[in-house]
Design an enzyme around this catalytic site. Sequence first.
Site, PDB file in Angstrom:
ATOM      1  N   GLU A  73       0.879  -1.172   0.000  1.00 17.45           N
ATOM      2  CA  GLU A  73       0.000   0.000   0.000  1.00 17.45           C
ATOM      3  C   GLU A  73       0.917   1.224   0.000  1.00 17.45           C
ATOM      4  O   GLU A  73       1.575   1.511   0.999  1.00 17.45           O
ATOM      5  CB  GLU A  73      -0.884   0.046   1.250  1.00 17.45           C
ATOM      6  CG  GLU A  73      -1.954  -1.015   1.320  1.00 17.45           C
ATOM      7  CD  GLU A  73      -2.773  -0.887   2.597  1.00 17.45           C
ATOM      8  OE1 GLU A  73      -2.552   0.083   3.357  1.00 17.45           O
ATOM      9  OE2 GLU A  73      -3.614  -1.753   2.847  1.00 17.45           O
ATOM     10  N   ASP A  90      -4.877   8.469  10.250  1.00 21.19           N
ATOM     11  CA  ASP A  90      -3.498   8.111  10.554  1.00 21.19           C
ATOM     12  C   ASP A  90      -3.114   8.454  11.985  1.00 21.19           C
ATOM     13  O   ASP A  90      -3.408   9.538  12.483  1.00 21.19           O
ATOM     14  CB  ASP A  90      -2.540   8.833   9.603  1.00 21.19           C
ATOM     15  CG  ASP A  90      -2.756   8.446   8.157  1.00 21.19           C
ATOM     16  OD1 ASP A  90      -3.316   7.361   7.928  1.00 21.19           O
ATOM     17  OD2 ASP A  90      -2.374   9.220   7.268  1.00 21.19           O
TER      18      ASP A  90
END
Length: 257
Positions: A48, A59
């Site tokens: 990824e 995140d």
Amino acid sequence: MSRLEQIFKDAKAEGRAAFVAYYPAGFPTVEESVENIIELSKHADLIEVGIPFTDPMMDGPTIQHAADIALENGFKVKDTIEVVRRATEAGANCVVMTYWNPVLQYGPERFAAEFAEAGGLGSIIPDLLPEMAGRWKAACDENDLDPVYLAAQSTTMERLEMTTHAGGGFIYAASHMGVTGAQDEVDKGAQELVERCRKVTDLPVAVGLGVRDGKQAAQIAAFADGVIVGSVLINATEQGTLVEVAADLAAGVRAKA
């Protein structure tokens, strides 16, 4: 069957889960990210490739830190295309993980075309819901890219069915509630989420968010089609142990505790 699905099928044929490694393009520099992604691809079935962004909602601090470094070092969205091109030429299988804003600013149709031409296989865009993704879905269809969607423990069965039917490649099952980052234990709800996904789709189900080491990877590999690892690889990069950590995680995925 798409090229992305085939990766998981090939791993299953070997009696194991697929190892999916997240790594941000441009971290710590564009050149070093290419080198590190190529190194990771020796252990991981799929990479990824993250696009650093200034306002990430999903995140955790580790990936935010990596994004900050990449951006400070001059990373641009267009660099992602070159990173993927060079990694693919070296044998890596790549999807992109990004937020919608960078793609929208770049131009969805342009990004999809250039990413596919570079060898990309699909996309993961956490803040782009299937019902809002018409333009992106059209761009993906035009360029033979799989739009991968996320499933969470809080997702209803009705929503889960809609999401899995809209997506392709695999389902990204978030193993715990919250942002990314290594966890001390595998969330007990992760296996239940995988089982729920399998009731409504034949797509492979990969579990991510929080995998810390080979032991945890083995625990997830015992019930999921794929194990997604991210934050620990960034830490390993800064500690100079990326090769060792990647090898440990790959061994864990293959061990199936």
